[in-house]
Design a protein around this motif. Structure first.
Motif, PDB file in Angstrom:
ATOM      1  N   THR A  37      -4.319  16.006   1.417  1.00  0.00           N
ATOM      2  CA  THR A  37      -3.262  16.321   2.383  1.00  0.00           C
ATOM      3  C   THR A  37      -2.715  15.088   3.092  1.00  0.00           C
ATOM      4  O   THR A  37      -1.616  15.119   3.625  1.00  0.00           O
ATOM      5  N   ALA A  38      -3.480  14.003   3.124  1.00  0.00           N
ATOM      6  CA  ALA A  38      -3.017  12.767   3.757  1.00  0.00           C
ATOM      7  C   ALA A  38      -3.828  11.605   3.201  1.00  0.00           C
ATOM      8  O   ALA A  38      -4.965  11.781   2.759  1.00  0.00           O
ATOM      9  N   ALA A  39      -3.229  10.416   3.241  1.00  0.00           N
ATOM     10  CA  ALA A  39      -3.912   9.245   2.690  1.00  0.00           C
ATOM     11  C   ALA A  39      -3.468   7.971   3.393  1.00  0.00           C
ATOM     12  O   ALA A  39      -2.329   7.867   3.846  1.00  0.00           O
ATOM     13  N   ALA A  40      -4.378   7.030   3.481  1.00  0.00           N
ATOM     14  CA  ALA A  40      -4.077   5.687   3.976  1.00  0.00           C
ATOM     15  C   ALA A  40      -4.802   4.696   3.083  1.00  0.00           C
ATOM     16  O   ALA A  40      -5.953   4.920   2.706  1.00  0.00           O
ATOM     17  N   VAL A  41      -4.123   3.617   2.745  1.00  0.00           N
ATOM     18  CA  VAL A  41      -4.694   2.600   1.854  1.00  0.00           C
ATOM     19  C   VAL A  41      -4.763   1.276   2.593  1.00  0.00           C
ATOM     20  O   VAL A  41      -3.776   0.846   3.214  1.00  0.00           O
ATOM     21  N   ILE A  42      -5.920   0.639   2.529  1.00  0.00           N
ATOM     22  CA  ILE A  42      -6.140  -0.630   3.211  1.00  0.00           C
ATOM     23  C   ILE A  42      -6.693  -1.648   2.225  1.00  0.00           C
ATOM     24  O   ILE A  42      -7.104  -1.303   1.114  1.00  0.00           O
ATOM     25  N   GLY A  43      -6.725  -2.914   2.644  1.00  0.00           N
ATOM     26  CA  GLY A  43      -7.323  -3.964   1.840  1.00  0.00           C
ATOM     27  C   GLY A  43      -8.785  -4.119   2.192  1.00  0.00           C
ATOM     28  O   GLY A  43      -9.124  -4.438   3.330  1.00  0.00           O
ATOM     29  N   ALA A  44      -9.665  -3.863   1.222  1.00  0.00           N
ATOM     30  CA  ALA A  44     -11.096  -4.017   1.450  1.00  0.00           C
ATOM     31  C   ALA A  44     -11.545  -5.390   0.955  1.00  0.00           C
ATOM     32  O   ALA A  44     -11.090  -5.855  -0.091  1.00  0.00           O
TER      33      ALA A  44
ATOM     34  N   PRO B 119      -7.490  -2.752  -3.075  1.00  0.00           N
ATOM     35  CA  PRO B 119      -7.090  -1.526  -2.394  1.00  0.00           C
ATOM     36  C   PRO B 119      -8.253  -0.536  -2.278  1.00  0.00           C
ATOM     37  O   PRO B 119      -9.026  -0.353  -3.224  1.00  0.00           O
ATOM     38  N   ALA B 120      -8.370   0.075  -1.111  1.00  0.00           N
ATOM     39  CA  ALA B 120      -9.326   1.157  -0.876  1.00  0.00           C
ATOM     40  C   ALA B 120      -8.592   2.274  -0.150  1.00  0.00           C
ATOM     41  O   ALA B 120      -7.788   2.012   0.746  1.00  0.00           O
ATOM     42  N   ALA B 121      -8.852   3.499  -0.554  1.00  0.00           N
ATOM     43  CA  ALA B 121      -8.124   4.647  -0.005  1.00  0.00           C
ATOM     44  C   ALA B 121      -9.025   5.519   0.849  1.00  0.00           C
ATOM     45  O   ALA B 121     -10.183   5.782   0.492  1.00  0.00           O
ATOM     46  N   CYS B 122      -8.476   5.965   1.990  1.00  0.00           N
ATOM     47  CA  CYS B 122      -9.115   6.985   2.821  1.00  0.00           C
ATOM     48  C   CYS B 122      -8.229   8.224   2.744  1.00  0.00           C
ATOM     49  O   CYS B 122      -7.030   8.138   3.001  1.00  0.00           O
ATOM     50  N   VAL B 123      -8.811   9.366   2.369  1.00  0.00           N
ATOM     51  CA  VAL B 123      -8.011  10.573   2.162  1.00  0.00           C
ATOM     52  C   VAL B 123      -8.567  11.729   2.970  1.00  0.00           C
ATOM     53  O   VAL B 123      -9.777  11.829   3.209  1.00  0.00           O
TER      54      VAL B 123
ATOM     55  N   PRO C 168       0.795  -1.231   0.000  1.00  0.00           N
ATOM     56  CA  PRO C 168       0.000   0.000   0.000  1.00  0.00           C
ATOM     57  C   PRO C 168       0.825   1.277   0.000  1.00  0.00           C
ATOM     58  O   PRO C 168       0.306   2.344  -0.362  1.00  0.00           O
ATOM     59  N   ARG C 169       2.111   1.191   0.382  1.00  0.00           N
ATOM     60  CA  ARG C 169       2.887   2.423   0.532  1.00  0.00           C
ATOM     61  C   ARG C 169       3.014   3.221  -0.765  1.00  0.00           C
ATOM     62  O   ARG C 169       2.809   4.439  -0.756  1.00  0.00           O
ATOM     63  N   PRO C 170       3.357   2.620  -1.919  1.00  0.00           N
ATOM     64  CA  PRO C 170       3.450   3.433  -3.145  1.00  0.00           C
ATOM     65  C   PRO C 170       2.121   4.093  -3.527  1.00  0.00           C
ATOM     66  O   PRO C 170       2.110   5.198  -4.081  1.00  0.00           O
ATOM     67  N   ILE C 171       1.013   3.420  -3.214  1.00  0.00           N
ATOM     68  CA  ILE C 171      -0.290   4.022  -3.494  1.00  0.00           C
ATOM     69  C   ILE C 171      -0.499   5.231  -2.585  1.00  0.00           C
ATOM     70  O   ILE C 171      -0.954   6.295  -3.025  1.00  0.00           O
ATOM     71  N   GLU C 172      -0.157   5.064  -1.305  1.00  0.00           N
ATOM     72  CA  GLU C 172      -0.310   6.168  -0.345  1.00  0.00           C
ATOM     73  C   GLU C 172       0.558   7.362  -0.721  1.00  0.00           C
ATOM     74  O   GLU C 172       0.175   8.513  -0.509  1.00  0.00           O
ATOM     75  N   GLU C 173       1.731   7.103  -1.287  1.00  0.00           N
ATOM     76  CA  GLU C 173       2.624   8.199  -1.665  1.00  0.00           C
ATOM     77  C   GLU C 173       2.139   8.918  -2.926  1.00  0.00           C
ATOM     78  O   GLU C 173       2.438  10.095  -3.123  1.00  0.00           O
ATOM     79  N   SER C 174       1.376   8.225  -3.762  1.00  0.00           N
ATOM     80  CA  SER C 174       0.910   8.852  -5.000  1.00  0.00           C
ATOM     81  C   SER C 174      -0.267   9.790  -4.755  1.00  0.00           C
ATOM     82  O   SER C 174      -0.427  10.795  -5.451  1.00  0.00           O
ATOM     83  N   LEU C 175      -1.079   9.494  -3.763  1.00  0.00           N
ATOM     84  CA  LEU C 175      -2.311  10.258  -3.567  1.00  0.00           C
ATOM     85  C   LEU C 175      -2.091  11.710  -3.142  1.00  0.00           C
ATOM     86  O   LEU C 175      -2.769  12.613  -3.648  1.00  0.00           O
TER      87      LEU C 175
END
Length: 368
Positions: A303-310, A319-323, A289-296
């Protein structure tokens, strides 16, 4: 007990030996219930000495203490290490970086006490106020960051505003505090640094039970393993004579399996790629998930993002993103989803959903 002691000295029935337990720390708890990691006196004395090998406490160095004292960074990086080397530390008080009133004058504090360096987690750096134009922070030599992956946007913003480098390091509670740090005069982009003296770091492959089965080649990604005087004696577990350290399932032949994914290049630089338990397994395909979090956060309104497995009935996980977004954003969740798919590091890593949230949940030290 105090009343039984003389007024001018302490009479101790037992003088601690190197392998006696000195402290209990809880692990971060970001991927499960925190565990109790005992530290010995030898571990703590070694760490205070080894951190001094980084050069952080030379000459007129002045540290800054902003993380809570239940965390190993506060105790060692801004506690035992500078004390051992005779350097002063400025305390930000009980709330530290979480004290909003105090943090409004953060750069004035740096100027007044001539602070040369401070350490924190990425969220602490992300929440620093802008550097006022009339504040002299020329005493500052570097910022140190660890405990969580450092987003490139946070690093770039800090270095451009302060004109000093951000030095990323790596460590964990089970290895006292620090295992690798980036040298100030030879940092390597994408790396968390070189091992500290007398520690050893390698990447290993593991079997289905999580046991190490072989060493990775230089540059090959695996589970990071650490060996040396920093390794703890095992988690505190119930025993026949009461709770005691137990290394089973965590330390193998002296090698601590960290659970972190990474690699060690031919020059010895350690590169961290993620947590083994954070991997999203989409139809058998492992997604970090880290490269996805860095792209957002490259999106101007994120301003911030976290990606988890849904959970997904077809692929198992997706992948699902919370921003977190800026005030009065124009982009909708559908807009951000389309943008995220376009900028995903690979097609399989494209988020299937984007959720706008008010804030990301963090631990008390600021780890997401």
């Amino acid at each position: 007990m105090a009343a039984e002691q003389p007024g001018d000295r302490l009479l101790t029935p037992h003088r601690p030996a190197p392998q006696d337990l000195a402290a209990y720390f809880h692990t971060g708890g970001t991927i499960g219930v925190p565990k109790v990691a005992p530290h010995t006196h030898a571990m703590e004395v070694y760490m205070a000495w080894a951190l001094g090998c980084t050069g952080a406490y030379l000459d007129d160095a002045v540290g800054l203490w902003g993380l809570p004292l239940f965390h190993v960074d506060a105790v060692h990086v801004t506690g035992l290490a500078p004390f051992l080397h005779g350097r002063p530390v400025v305390s930000l008080g009980p709330l530290g970086y979480r004290d909003k009133t105090l943090m409004a004058e953060f750069w004035q504090i740096i100027e007044h006490f001539k602070v040369t360096g401070f350490s924190g987690v990425p969220t602490a750096y992300a929440n620093l106020p802008p550097v006022p134009p009339d504040v002299d922070i020329s005493s500052l030599r570097a910022g140190a960051v660890s405990a969580a992956p450092l987003p490139k946007t946070v690093c770039t913003a800090f270095e451009s505003s302060t004109r000093v480098p951000m030095l990323e390091g790596y460590g964990l509670t089970e290895a006292t505090c620090a295992t690798a740090t980036n040298p100030a005069f030879a940092p390597r982009e994408g790396a968390v640094g070189l091992r500290l003296p007398y520690q050893h770091v390698k990447a290993v492959t593991v079997d289905a039970d999580g046991k190490p089965v072989g060493d990775c080649l230089p540059g090959e990604t695996g589970v990071l393993a650490v060996k040396g005087p920093s390794v703890f004696p095992g988690y505190l577990r119930p025993g026949p004579d009461g709770p005691a350290p137990d290394p089973a399932g965590k330390v193998f032949d002296g090698w601590l399996l960290t659970g972190d994914l990474g690699r060690v290049d031919e020059d010895g630089y350690v590169c961290l790629t993620g947590r083994a338990k954070d991997l999203i397994i989409r139809g058998g395909h492992n997604i970090d998930p880290r490269p996805i979090e860095e792209s957002l956060p490259a999106h101007p309104e994120v301003t911030a993002a976290a990606v988890i497995g849904a959970p997904d009935p077809y692929s198992g996980e997706v992948p699902a993103a919370c921003v977190v977004v800026t005030a009065n954003p124009r982009a909708t969740e559908d807009d951000l989803l389309a943008w995220a798919k376009l900028h995903a590091p690979e097609p399989a890593a494209a988020p299937k959903a984007v959720h706008i949230v008010h804030a990301l949940p963090t631990t008390l030290i600021g780890k997401t």
